[in-house]
Design a protein around this motif. Sequence first.
Motif, PDB file in Angstrom:
ATOM      1  N   ARG A 105      10.679  -8.830   4.872  1.00  9.45           N
ATOM      2  CA  ARG A 105       9.321  -9.264   5.224  1.00  9.45           C
ATOM      3  C   ARG A 105       8.307  -8.134   4.982  1.00  9.45           C
ATOM      4  O   ARG A 105       7.218  -8.351   4.498  1.00  9.45           O
ATOM      5  N   PHE A 106       8.748  -6.894   5.341  1.00 13.37           N
ATOM      6  CA  PHE A 106       7.866  -5.745   5.169  1.00 13.37           C
ATOM      7  C   PHE A 106       7.551  -5.544   3.683  1.00 13.37           C
ATOM      8  O   PHE A 106       6.408  -5.341   3.292  1.00 13.37           O
ATOM      9  N   ALA A 116       5.207  -8.163   2.377  1.00 13.03           N
ATOM     10  CA  ALA A 116       3.836  -7.855   2.779  1.00 13.03           C
ATOM     11  C   ALA A 116       3.272  -6.712   1.932  1.00 13.03           C
ATOM     12  O   ALA A 116       2.094  -6.710   1.573  1.00 13.03           O
ATOM     13  N   TYR A 117       4.159  -5.746   1.614  1.00 15.39           N
ATOM     14  CA  TYR A 117       3.746  -4.589   0.806  1.00 15.39           C
ATOM     15  C   TYR A 117       3.278  -5.077  -0.571  1.00 15.39           C
ATOM     16  O   TYR A 117       2.270  -4.629  -1.091  1.00 15.39           O
ATOM     17  N   ILE A 141       2.216  -8.170  -1.285  1.00 14.41           N
ATOM     18  CA  ILE A 141       0.994  -8.976  -1.135  1.00 14.41           C
ATOM     19  C   ILE A 141      -0.214  -8.054  -1.036  1.00 14.41           C
ATOM     20  O   ILE A 141      -1.245  -8.275  -1.676  1.00 14.41           O
ATOM     21  N   ARG A 142      -0.041  -7.001  -0.213  1.00 18.73           N
ATOM     22  CA  ARG A 142      -1.153  -6.066  -0.031  1.00 18.73           C
ATOM     23  C   ARG A 142      -1.519  -5.405  -1.369  1.00 18.73           C
ATOM     24  O   ARG A 142      -2.680  -5.104  -1.623  1.00 18.73           O
ATOM     25  N   ILE A 171       4.192 -17.387   7.228  1.00 22.46           N
ATOM     26  CA  ILE A 171       4.225 -16.833   5.867  1.00 22.46           C
ATOM     27  C   ILE A 171       3.851 -17.910   4.861  1.00 22.46           C
ATOM     28  O   ILE A 171       3.046 -17.705   3.959  1.00 22.46           O
ATOM     29  N   LEU A 203       0.252 -18.479   4.997  1.00 21.10           N
ATOM     30  CA  LEU A 203      -0.436 -17.334   4.417  1.00 21.10           C
ATOM     31  C   LEU A 203      -0.417 -17.394   2.897  1.00 21.10           C
ATOM     32  O   LEU A 203      -1.440 -17.186   2.235  1.00 21.10           O
ATOM     33  N   ALA A 250      -2.755 -19.854   1.568  1.00 21.94           N
ATOM     34  CA  ALA A 250      -4.144 -19.405   1.574  1.00 21.94           C
ATOM     35  C   ALA A 250      -4.403 -18.362   0.502  1.00 21.94           C
ATOM     36  O   ALA A 250      -5.450 -18.371  -0.134  1.00 21.94           O
ATOM     37  N   LEU A 251      -3.424 -17.464   0.314  1.00 21.39           N
ATOM     38  CA  LEU A 251      -3.648 -16.340  -0.608  1.00 21.39           C
ATOM     39  C   LEU A 251      -3.287 -16.675  -2.053  1.00 21.39           C
ATOM     40  O   LEU A 251      -3.798 -16.065  -2.979  1.00 21.39           O
TER      41      LEU A 251
END
Lengths: 115, 645
Positions: free
Chosen positions: A35-36, A39-40, A42-43, A69, A72, A75-76
Motif C-alpha cells: 500500500r505504501f 501511494a508512493y 501515485i504521489r 483505494i 481514490l 477520482a485520480l
Amino acid sequence: MERDRETIGLTAENAGVLAEIEERGWFLEGQDIARFCMAYAIRAKLPEGATSGTETRWAAGNFDKTGEIRALLAALYPNCQTPVRLMEHLVNEGLRMVVSRVRSSDSVGPAELMD
Amino acid sequence: MLRLKRLEVQGFGPFADQQVLEFPDGPGVTVIYGENMRGKTSLLNAIRYAFFGTVVGRGSRVRRLHTISNRELAADRQYGFDVSLTFDYDGAEYELVRECKPSIKVPTSDEDYTLEVMLRKGNMTLGPQEREKALQQIFPKEISRFFLFDGELLQEYEELLINESEAGHRISEAIERILGVPILKRGRAHLTQLSEDADKAAAKEASKRHETQALGTALQQAAEQKEAHQKEVQRKLAELNELTTQKSEVEQALQSMQKYAGILQERDEATARLEDAGKEEKAARADLQRAMGDGWRSLLRGPVRGARAAAQAEAEKEFDSLIMSLRAKAIEDAHCGTCDQDVSPGVANKLRATLPALPTQVPAGGVSVAMSRLADLNKFNEADNVGEVKQLWKRLEELRLEQVTLRDRISDLTAALSDSDPETLRRSKASFADVIEKISVVKRAIDDESMKAEEKDQNIQRLKKKLEAAGTSDLRAGQLRAKILRDTSEVFAAAVDRYKSELRGRVETTASELFLSMTTEKQDYVGLMINEGYGLTIKHRDGRAEEARSAGAEHVVALALMGALQKNAPLRGPIVMDSPFGRLDEKHTANVVETLPRMAEQVVLLVYEAEVGRARVRELLGSRLVREYELDRISSRRTNVREVK
C-alpha cells in the motif's frame, strides 16, 4: 470492455523487492509495504498502466477493505476501467521506485521516503 | 647462602623451546634485557615456580597454571611446561625440577594437569618430606618477597608507615621472619609456659598438705581457670589469625582487582543498558511498524487534497453555470421554474445584467462528474503521521547507534577483564564484609577472655602471697623455681625487645647508606628513620621527617629496605628484580643501578632498554656486570634467550 482482476500480484522481481524491504523491519506486513509503495507511485504521478507476469499475493477485497483505494483511484484516474489492475500496477511500480530510492543511500529510511 | 646457578625453561610463557640461562659464580649483576611482552616477568615467575610451584600475576594474584603454557604450542595442542633450577646452598649443589604435564589431551583448567617435583642434593634425590623440609629451610615462601620482586611489589612498602595497616602488619611479620626474630619469640613463649607449669606444680603440692590445703586448692582452681581462659584466648587468637589471613587474601584480591572492579561495574552497567536499549528498540520498532501501516495515507494526503480542491473548484464552476442557465431560461420564459413565479420585465432586466456576455454552457443532466469525484475523494481517511514516523525513526537510529557503541565498549571491557575472574571479585566483596564482621566478634571475645584471665591472675598473685606466708621451706623451693622461670621469661622478653631494637637500628643504618647512595637529594637528606613496624621515613638535614614523598622517592626507600634486609638477615640469597625503574627518573635509575651490587652478592636485573640503556648499564656497573642476556622475539608467542657477548 476489458475485465478487471480480483487479486493483486507481484512480478518475481518485485516479490524479491518486497522481501528486501520487509527485512528492514519498517513495516509489520507485506500488504503495508504494498500500500505504501502504491501511494508512493501515485504521489509521483505515475500514469495509468498495467503490469503483466504477476503472481497473486493478495485478494483485492482484503487489500482495500474500506474501498478507499478504489474510490481514490476512480477520482485520480477517472478514465480507468480496471481499478484492481491499476492497483496492481501501482504497487509493482511503487516497489521498484521505493527500492531504487532505498538502495541509493544507507541514510534513506522510512522518514526520508515520506518527505 | 643461596646462589642461583642455572635456569632452564621449556613451554613456560613465551619460552616455547628450551631456554637456558647460566648465572656466573662470584658477586655481581646479571642483566636480562627484553622489551614488553618478551617474557621478563615470566623468567621471574619461572624462578618462583621452581621454588614454590606458584606463578604470580599482577597485584600478587596467583595465576592459573593452565594459562602459563606457551600459547603457540597450545595452539598445536601441546600443553604443559617444565622449569629446572640449579642452585648452591651452604656448599651443596641442588637441582630443583618442576614439571606441569597435561593429564588429558585438551586441558581446560588446572585440574587437568599433573605436577611433578624433583629435588636433587648433590647426587642424591630427596624424598617428598625431605624435599619440602629442605625447600622450607633454603627459601621459605614467606620471605620470597625480599628476593623476587617487581616495581608493583615495591609499592607495598609504604604500608609499613601506616599504623594499624593489615598489609603493613603482614609485611612487618615477614621482615621479622627474614631477620630471624620468630625463633627468639618462641623461646620467650616457652619460658613463660615453664614458669606457669612450675606455679601449678607448687599449688598442687600445697593442696596435699593439711595446713595449706585450702589455699593450694584455691590456687590450683584459679590457675586452671586462668589456663582455660588463656587457652580460649589462644584459640580465639588462632581464629583471629586465620580470619586476618583470610581478610588479607580477600583484601589483596580486591586490591588487585580494584581496577577490574571499576571495569566490571562499567561492563555490568553497559550490559544492562544494552539490554534496555534492545527492549526500547523493539518497542520503537513496533510503534514505527504501526505508524507505517498508515504511511500510505500520509503519502497521499497532499495529492488527495490537491485533487479535492480541483474537484471542488470544478463543481463550483458547474454550479455557477447551472444558476446562469436557469436565469437565462427565467428571462426567456418570463417565469422562474425553480420558485414557480412570473418574472416582471424590470426583474428580467436586472437578471439580464448578471448574465455573462457569452452564452452559458449548460451542464449535462445527472450527477456532476466533479461532484462524483469529490465524493470519492472524501471517502479517503486522511492521516498525517510523517512527524511521528520521523521521530520514531530518529529514536531507532539513536538506539541502534547506542547499541553498536555499547557492544564495542562491552567488547573492550571484556578484553580488559580477560585476565580477571569477575565471579571471584563478586564473591570476594561478599566474603570481605563477612570476614570483617567475624573479626570484630572474635576480637571482642579475646578482650573478654583476656580480662577474665587477668582477673584470675590477680587472684593467683594474692593467693600466692598468702601461700608464701603460710608455706613450709620445701614448698618455698617449688615456688622459688616458678619465680626464677617467670623472671627468666621476663628477662628473655626484654632481650627480644632489645634485640629487635638493635636489629632495627642496623637495618636503619644500612638502609640509610643505600638510600643516600641512590637518592639524588644527597645534599638535603641525611638518611632514613625506622619505626616499630620497620617503616622507613626520609630524614631531612633539619632533623625532621619528610612527610610527603614522591612515588619515585617511595621506590628508592623500598629498594633501600630490600638491600638492608638482605645485609642483616641470617638468610642471604639473590635478588631478582623485574623492571624496578618504572617510577624513577634517569638520575635515580643510574644511582640504583650503581648501588645494585651493594644490595646483594647476586643480583639478576630484568629490564627493558627504555628504562636504562645497555651502554649505560655497562658504564655504571663496569666489572660488576657479570653477564648479559637478551630476550629475542621470534613471534608474538615465542621468545628465545640469547647471551649478549
